[in-house]
Write a protein that holds these residues in place. Structure first.
Motif, PDB file in Angstrom:
ATOM      1  N   THR A 310       5.334 -55.972   4.297  1.00 19.82           N
ATOM      2  CA  THR A 310       6.384 -57.086   4.657  1.00 19.82           C
ATOM      3  C   THR A 310       7.768 -56.518   4.414  1.00 19.82           C
ATOM      4  OG1 THR A 310       6.745 -59.296   4.326  1.00 19.82           O
ATOM      5  CG2 THR A 310       6.331 -58.305   2.316  1.00 19.82           C
ATOM      6  N   ASP A 321       2.629 -56.485   0.700  1.00 21.67           N
ATOM      7  CA  ASP A 321       2.500 -57.969   1.082  1.00 21.67           C
ATOM      8  C   ASP A 321       1.314 -58.320   0.405  1.00 21.67           C
ATOM      9  OD1 ASP A 321       2.981 -60.447   1.627  1.00 21.67           O
ATOM     10  OD2 ASP A 321       2.094 -60.475   3.774  1.00 21.67           O
ATOM     11  N   MET A 335      10.971 -62.660  -3.472  1.00 24.18           N
ATOM     12  CA  MET A 335      10.488 -62.466  -2.131  1.00 24.18           C
ATOM     13  C   MET A 335       9.806 -63.818  -2.056  1.00 24.18           C
ATOM     14  SD  MET A 335       9.282 -58.719  -1.730  1.00 24.18           S
ATOM     15  CE  MET A 335       8.848 -58.849  -0.043  1.00 24.18           C
ATOM     16  N   ARG A 336       9.160 -64.315  -2.815  1.00 24.58           N
ATOM     17  CA  ARG A 336       8.221 -65.582  -2.750  1.00 24.58           C
ATOM     18  C   ARG A 336       8.896 -66.670  -4.015  1.00 24.58           C
ATOM     19  NH1 ARG A 336       3.837 -65.148   0.173  1.00 24.58           N
ATOM     20  NH2 ARG A 336       3.183 -63.029   0.925  1.00 24.58           N
ATOM     21  N   PRO A 347       7.701 -67.914   1.097  1.00 24.54           N
ATOM     22  CA  PRO A 347       8.966 -66.770   1.195  1.00 24.54           C
ATOM     23  C   PRO A 347      10.053 -67.408   0.505  1.00 24.54           C
ATOM     24  CG  PRO A 347       7.632 -66.371   3.308  1.00 24.54           C
ATOM     25  CD  PRO A 347       6.994 -67.823   2.581  1.00 24.54           C
TER      26      PRO A 347
END
Length: 1003
Positions: A310, A321, A335-336, A347
């Motif tokens: 990702t 990812d 990122m999350r 995200p």
């Protein structure tokens, strides 16, 4: 990396990993060259508007570039940002990686150089891109060494896979004319080498062209010779060949499916599908597919780790990812994000939760304000307020990722807070006022609001007052002389017993200690007695207690109790613990040097509060386990049975015991003993007794009768009980004591019978052929079965393949003797015997006699027919049991002739009918067995079913003087005497009678 401007290392083409190779002068030169290039692009008429705009933008940065060059700190930051940017761009190299089964990476050759060209970063080459990607590539895997690979390739040239296949192919070629056997799949390596030598010699002697593909076979033999030694290399070749044969369809599937990366599930699925047809080495199969993917540059993942990629929303790096990827490994940014309201991971670019709609921007500001408020409350020492606010925060943001950290912090603060309050309470109880004052002042540093707690301010104030008074008295004592000095220190100790100045001076004048201490256990308490000293003025006695050892005591030790007299009752004991006691005298806050001691003393709690309840097949016992008890043991005894020993009940110490399979309407007494494991020994309580009575059980089924149903070979069981009965079957008689048996034991010893039909008081069931079954009727009550009287059923194998053969005037019978049968009973009946002669006889034939003679001989005598019944005899549990009988008729071979003639007579009443008249003659007997007439349209009937049966006598035909006449009518048009014959309906009659058919002359 996402920045407000582009990185200068990238714009100038500087390698961010080679910062040391660029001097400031060289960088300035790069800036000048770049400035000249951008100015030309901005002024060129051929440049697009977009290109001109970009060039002008870069020109506006030139001044800042020079400023960065002049500052070492800014220049270092620029190179650092350049490395981060390059790592982000180099992460795209992960798309060209084949992940092997051990997690290592094989990089497609030249991929780093191709990516370096696409980056257009002047001084950045392929090796630098590879370094920035942090990929550590490994060489392509090789399933086998080069010699084995060469040998296999030569074998595949002739369509073969293993050494044995090559040698067997050449051995079987007619032109080879080999006089040796084929190699078996499991033959030893020595046999393979012997066959190889023979084939090699024969192949070398053959002229060129005598064998099709001779050159290919020779090349294969030469390659095979290289790996013929040692054994493991030869075995490796064959194992590789078998794997390759199994994996060829898998490789074809990969060629057809190529277009996207192959996942681990896809690859291992291919191995599972195509490897199941042949026993192959899975590890080698994986290595084969790995090598093929590397050769064909097929992107694949053979490992268990997730290789989906990702893009980081911040730096645009291509990273793995997965649920575990929360922060970008390149730039370190999130990122999350985990929604603090519902816990959904998503995200970090989302503005609100995709599940619950929680707004992240304002929501996270609020949750962080709450967190800071809780931390502020902890810093102020308001633990209760922090706990309350955290509870409210948890309700609103239950999935906030820092909740656990806050809970740990609050828990530690709460523990420290309670510990401080406990010390204050203990100090006040034993009048250590100086220590109390010190404890409060120390706790106020961590918990500024501790003074707001109950009684703390009041006790602190009292302690300060007493310490102040003691300070004053100690100061006066320090300035005085003589007896006044000691009196002042004693007065100071009365005010504050632990004042350090008073304790220091009075320590040399301790009180006399107690003596002769003894302890006595009284149920759950221990009574202490000791002799007090003669000088008791101002003296108290401190009781100290230790678990499993004498307590260590000093001036600061908190006593269990402080009393004025010589008797103490200890009521705060844990059962099953060895307690030891020390008793010191105390005066003016000073403990005696001498002390009295006693112990060990142990209290053992009994099992109390037991409940015994009736259940359907026994008693349910519930009991509380005494505190500190290691286990509870239970013994059971039936009331009224004085000679019976107690039976211990094995249980799991769960507090509940279901004692099943007991007698009905019986009182049982239970002894409960608590056991305590103490310092390697076991102590037991005296025990308590509780009782219970079982309910009444149904009567056992003792009248079951079992019968065999001749029509279908099944069995029927009947009984008189109205209870629901379950039948259990066992091939041998079970040794069961008593009528109440645990169902678990019954089903371990025997199997339930599945009935075909169930009646109100019985059932119908089948048994396998050759079975000896003991059938038990059981009435199930909960987990207990009430056992009835068993019935033995023998469905033993009878004699099979019975054949008979006449030998002279006797009949020889041969049989297939059933396994396990020890003898045969032969019952021979003679229906034609005279009244003064026996109608039947019984013969016993042992297996040994039958095997010796090979037959059972039946003497026919003067009888034409006898009935023979055969029964196989078995020994079942010491009882002789007979099989189902096999009955047949045997004949002497002589027969009585029956002659007949047939004629037609006109029927006056109906011209369409004709009367068929039959005249019969028989020299013996008074009747002829049942007859039937068969007519055909073509030819002559040879059997009764060869045509239409036009007449049946239904019964035997009576004779008078050896003659009889009978008739029937039929359609005249169908009557053709030449095509009609009589037959016996029962085929066995042909053994005693012989029909003599009339002859007709052909016209």
């Amino acid at each position: 990396m996402a920045q407000e401007r582009e990185n200068y290392c990238y714009l100038l083409g500087l390698n961010p990993y080679r910062e040391d190779r660029y001097s400031k002068g060289e960088i300035v030169k790069r800036i000048d060259e770049a400035e000249e290039k951008w100015r030309k692009e901005a002024q060129a008429t051929s440049s697009s508007l977009k290109r001109k705009f970009r060039a002008n933008t870069y020109l506006s940065m030139v001044t800042d570039m020079y400023a960065v060059i002049e500052s070492n700190v800014l220049l270092e930051d620029e190179f650092e940002n350049g490395r981060t940017l390059l790592e982000s761009k180099a992460s795209k190299l992960n798309k060209d990686v084949i992940v092997l089964h051990d997690g290592s990476s094989y990089l497609i050759p030249g991929a780093e150089n191709e990516l370096a060209k696409r980056l257009k970063w002047a001084d950045v080459d392929g090796p630098t891109v590879l370094r920035a990607s942090k990929i550590q590539p490994v060489p392509a895997p090789k399933p086998v060494d080069d010699d084995i690979m060469t040998a296999f390739e030569k074998l595949s040239d002739v369509g073969l896979y293993t050494s044995k296949e090559l040698l067997n192919t050449l051995i079987e070629l007619p032109s080879m004319n080999m006089d040796i056997n084929r190699l078996d799949p499991g033959c030893r390596p020595e046999e393979v080498r012997d066959a190889f030598g023979a084939v090699e010699r024969r192949l070398s002697a053959m002229k060129a062209g005598n064998i099709e593909n001779q050159d290919a076979y020779i090349q294969a033999m030469r390659a095979l010779k290289v790996v013929m030694y040692p054994d493991d290399r030869l075995a490796m070749l064959d194992r590789y060949g078998r794997c390759m044969r199994a994996m060829e369809p898998a490789i074809e599937s990969m060629e057809e499916d190529y277009g996207q990366p192959f996942t681990s599930n896809y690859l291992h699925g291919l191995i599972s599908i195509y490897g199941s047809h042949e026993a192959i080495d899975n590890e080698m199969a994986v290595a084969i597919l790995e090598a093929y993917c590397c050769k064909r540059h097929f992107i694949a993942n053979f490992s268990s780790k997730n290789t989906r990629l990702t893009i980081c929303p911040s730096c645009k790096a291509m990273v793995a990812d997965g649920k575990d990827t929360v922060f970008c490994p390149v730039c370190g940014k999130a990122m999350r994000i985990v929604c603090p309201h519902c816990g959904t991971t998503q995200p970090s670019t989302y503005r609100s939760c995709i599940k619950c709609g929680f707004g992240f921007e304002e929501g996270f500001r609020e949750v962080r304000r709450e967190r800071q408020a809780i931390m502020d409350l902890l810093a102020e020492g308001d633990v209760g307020g922090a706990e309350d606010r955290f509870g409210s925060m948890q309700e609103r943001f239950p999935e906030f990722t820092e909740n656990n950290d806050l809970l740990v912090r609050i828990g530690k603060a709460s523990s420290d807070y309670r510990r401080a309050l406990g010390r204050i309470d203990n100090d006040y109880r034993i009048r250590n006022l100086y220590d109390l004052k010190t404890t409060v002042e120390s706790a106020r540093i961590q918990f500024p609001r501790i003074m707001e707690a109950d009684y703390v301010a009041e006790r602190y104030s009292e302690a300060c007052e007493k310490v102040q008074e003691a300070d004053t008295l100690c100061s006066l004592a320090a300035d005085s002389e003589g007896e006044d000095t000691m009196d002042l220190y004693i007065r100071a100790a009365d005010k504050c017993p632990d004042h350090p100045n008073a304790v220091r001076r009075l320590r040399d004048y301790p009180p006399e200690g107690p003596a002769d201490a003894v302890c006595q256990v009284r149920k759950d308490t221990v009574l202490l007695r000791y002799a007090v000293p003669s000088d008791r003025k101002g003296v108290s006695f401190c009781i100290y207690r230790g678990r499993n050892t004498l307590p260590e005591v000093d001036q600061s030790t908190v006593p269990l109790a402080e009393i004025p007299g010589g008797v103490f009752l200890d009521k705060t004991l844990d059962p099953g613990v060895d307690y030891y006691y020390k008793i010191h005298s105390k005066r003016w806050g000073i403990l005696s040097r001498d002390f009295a001691q006693c112990g060990p003393a142990m209290v053992l709690s009994e099992v109390e509060g037991v409940k015994v309840e009736t259940i359907e097949d026994g008693l349910r016992i519930t009991y509380p386990t005494p505190r500190g008890c290691s286990r509870v043991r239970i013994w059971r005894k039936e009331e009224g049975d004085a000679g019976q020993e107690e039976v211990e009940i094995v249980h799991g110490n769960t507090g509940t015991v279901e004692d099943r399979s007991l007698k009905g309407e019986t009182v049982y007494h239970y002894l409960f003993v608590a056991e305590y494991d103490v310092n390697g020994r076991t102590e037991r309580s005296l025990g308590t007794v509780f009782s219970g009575k079982t309910s009444r059980y149904p009567e056992p089924v003792n009248d079951m009768e079992v019968s065999w149903n001749r029509t279908d070979g099944s069995y029927s069981a009947r009984w008189s009980s109205t209870e629901k009965v379950v039948l259990y079957a066992s091939p041998r008689k079970a040794r069961i004591f008593g009528t109440a048996v645990p169902v678990e034991d019954v089903e371990r010893w025997m199997s339930p019978v599945e009935p075909d039909e169930v009646y109100d008081n019985g059932c119908k069931f089948d048994l396998p052929d050759g079975a000896v079954i003991f059938l038990y009727p059981m009435v199930r009550i909960g987990l207990t079965a009430i056992r009835g009287r068993e019935v033995m059923i023998t469905n033993l194998r009878p004699f099979r393949d019975v054949e008979k053969k006449m030998d002279g005037g006797d009949c020889d019978i041969t049989v297939t003797w059933p396994e396990g049968a020890e003898s045969a009973i032969v019952v021979v009946s003679d229906p034609g015997a005279r009244e003064d002669q026996p109608r039947s006889e019984k013969i016993t034939v042992s297996r040994e006699l039958y095997e010796k003679d090979g037959r059972i001989r039946i003497q026919m005598g003067m009888s034409n027919k006898k009935t023979v019944t055969l029964l196989a005899v078995y020994d079942v549990e010491g009882t002789k049991a007979e099989s189902i009988p096999f009955t047949m008729d045997v004949y002497s071979g002589s027969s009585t002739k029956v002659r007949y003639s047939v004629r037609e007579e006109r029927v006056k009443e109906d011209r369409n009918l004709t009367r068929i008249v039959m005249d019969l003659e028989c020299a013996e007997g008074d009747s002829i067995p049942r007859l039937a007439m068969t007519a055909t349209n073509v030819g002559i009937p040879l059997r009764m079913n060869d045509g239409e049966v036009v007449w049946d006598s239904q019964d035997p035909i009576a004779l008078q003087d050896g003659r009889a006449q009978t008739w029937f009518t039929m359609d005249k048009g169908k009557a053709d005497l030449k095509r009609m014959r009589l037959f016996f309906v029962n085929k066995e009659e042909y053994s005693l009678y012989k029909l003599i058919h009339p002859l007709y002359r052909e016209v």
